[in-house]
Design a protein around this motif. Structure first.
Motif, PDB file in Angstrom:
ATOM      1  N   LEU A  43       0.871  -1.177   0.000  1.00 55.29           N
ATOM      2  CA  LEU A  43       0.000   0.000   0.000  1.00 55.29           C
ATOM      3  C   LEU A  43       0.906   1.225   0.000  1.00 55.29           C
ATOM      4  O   LEU A  43       1.747   1.386   0.890  1.00 55.29           O
ATOM      5  N   ILE A  44       0.740   2.080  -0.999  1.00 51.46           N
ATOM      6  CA  ILE A  44       1.511   3.320  -1.082  1.00 51.46           C
ATOM      7  C   ILE A  44       0.540   4.469  -0.817  1.00 51.46           C
ATOM      8  O   ILE A  44      -0.512   4.560  -1.466  1.00 51.46           O
ATOM      9  N   ILE A  45       0.897   5.320   0.129  1.00 51.40           N
ATOM     10  CA  ILE A  45       0.007   6.424   0.498  1.00 51.40           C
ATOM     11  C   ILE A  45       0.657   7.740   0.081  1.00 51.40           C
ATOM     12  O   ILE A  45       1.809   8.015   0.444  1.00 51.40           O
ATOM     13  N   ARG A  46      -0.076   8.532  -0.676  1.00 52.94           N
ATOM     14  CA  ARG A  46       0.414   9.843  -1.081  1.00 52.94           C
ATOM     15  C   ARG A  46      -0.554  10.911  -0.584  1.00 52.94           C
ATOM     16  O   ARG A  46      -1.697  10.604  -0.270  1.00 52.94           O
ATOM     17  N   SER A  47      -0.101  12.160  -0.536  1.00 56.83           N
ATOM     18  CA  SER A  47      -0.943  13.157   0.135  1.00 56.83           C
ATOM     19  C   SER A  47      -2.221  13.474  -0.636  1.00 56.83           C
ATOM     20  O   SER A  47      -3.262  13.699  -0.029  1.00 56.83           O
ATOM     21  N   ASP A  48      -2.152  13.486  -1.965  1.00 59.38           N
ATOM     22  CA  ASP A  48      -3.376  13.839  -2.700  1.00 59.38           C
ATOM     23  C   ASP A  48      -3.413  13.152  -4.065  1.00 59.38           C
ATOM     24  O   ASP A  48      -2.492  12.413  -4.433  1.00 59.38           O
ATOM     25  N   TYR A  49      -4.466  13.463  -4.785  1.00 62.26           N
ATOM     26  CA  TYR A  49      -4.712  12.825  -6.090  1.00 62.26           C
ATOM     27  C   TYR A  49      -3.540  13.022  -7.054  1.00 62.26           C
ATOM     28  O   TYR A  49      -3.123  12.080  -7.734  1.00 62.26           O
ATOM     29  N   ASP A  50      -3.010  14.244  -7.104  1.00 64.87           N
ATOM     30  CA  ASP A  50      -1.920  14.519  -8.054  1.00 64.87           C
ATOM     31  C   ASP A  50      -0.686  13.683  -7.749  1.00 64.87           C
ATOM     32  O   ASP A  50      -0.032  13.160  -8.653  1.00 64.87           O
TER      33      ASP A  50
END
Ligand SMILES: N[C@@H]1[C@@H](O)[C@H](O)[C@@H](COP(=O)(O)O)O[C@@H]1O
Length: 311
Positions: A3-10
């Motif tokens: 699972l990779i979590i990024r701050s936002d859609y972009d």
């Protein structure tokens, strides 16, 4: 599963696009050995497609030897309707890149015999050696492609009646008029997706937070069809912070710690090249935890469990 979590859609889009680019480059496709890519529609992959077009324009990536298969298509919607998945794919991706039109495969929702069309699609996937990487999105009810809750987890490409929730969710593309949304679709099955050698799912937005938690924190369940990826040997989910709202803090920390360890070992720029051990910086750094990480907590991960992570 990773699972990779990024701050936002972009940031999610940038990550997954870089991942796809690196996988294609690493594979080094040729006419005899093309890269076979499964693709979704919907708002989730729009940012991904934008980045892929940018890579193509910057001469960083070619689709000359890439064959694509799309997940699904509405039944009975004219191919040139602006909301058909044919239109969507050409508008957002195909017309901007160097893919050969013959290498694009999208189910024909207007075929005279829909069941035969589904069989033909499955045969075509087999004839090119199967799908290397299947990218997917999900609905808020956890459906993958159009595999609505209750779909068989071994299902193959077939005709599906859409769930009311999906009709409602997709009405935003049809002037918010549910009467304009087709009631049926052709879709790859859960089994078709699971047969790909690798699966990567994009999940963004708070409205998909419950689906994400069902997918990774609970058991495999046909009511949340995306949860089937728990059984896949090489599965990746890329999500934004909003989508993690229903996850346990412990789950979020765990997966962030795994990514932290991997980045230290192979370098963030090598995203998508995981598994290629020769990319590891030094022999000493050869990992005890392989990048295709399994959810068991291993000692090396425990050491990172309480690291402060930057947002
Ligand atoms: N059949 C498509 C799915 O393949 C897609 O994943 C889902 C989510 O769409 P969005 O990304 O717009 O939320 O929409 C539709 O139901």
């Amino acid at each position: 599963m990773r699972l990779i979590i990024r701050s936002d859609y972009d940031e999610v889009s940038e990550y997954i696009a870089t991942y796809v680019k690196n996988r294609i480059l690493e594979y080094n496709p040729t006419r005899e050995r093309p890269f076979v890519l499964g693709l979704p529609t919907g708002s989730s992959p729009v940012g991904l497609y934008k980045c892929l077009v940018k890579f193509y324009r910057n001469n960083e990536l070619s689709f000359k030897h890439v064959i694509t298969f799309n997940m699904d298509e509405y039944v009975g919607l004219p191919r040139d309707h602006p909301e058909s998945y044919h239109s969507f794919m050409w508008h957002h991706l195909f017309k901007h890149i160097d893919i050969a039109p013959d290498n694009v495969n999208i189910l024909d929702g207007n075929a005279e015999n829909l069941s035969e069309e589904c069989v033909r699609f499955e045969r075509k996937i087999k004839s090119v050696g199967g799908i290397e990487l299947f990218i997917g999105g999900i609905g808020p009810d956890g459906h993958i492609a159009f595999n609505e809750p209750g779909s068989s987890l071994t299902s193959r490409t077939r005709v599906k009646t859409l769930a009311y929730d999906t009709i409602l969710a997709n009405s935003r593309f049809f002037d918010n008029d549910i009467n304009k949304v087709p009631r049926m679709a052709l879709t790859v099955g859960v089994g078709t997706v699971m047969e790909a050698r690798e699966v990567a799912i994009i999940i963004t937005g708070a409205h998909k937070a419950i689906a994400l938690s069902k997918c990774i924190e609970e058991g495999v369940n046909h009511m949340w069809t995306v949860s089937a990826i728990q059984l896949h040997p090489k599965a990746l989910i890329v999500c934004d912070e909003d989508a993690t709202l229903e996850l346990h803090v412990k789950t979020v920390k765990y997966f962030k710690s795994i990514e932290h360890v991997i980045n230290n070992l192979i370098g963030a720029e090598n995203v998508g090249l995981q598994g290629n051990v020769k990319k590891y910086p030094t022999p000493e750094a050869t990992p005890e935890v392989t990048p295709e990480v399994t959810p068991e907590v291993t000692p090396i991960c425990e050491a990172f469990y309480n690291l402060p992570f930057k947002r």
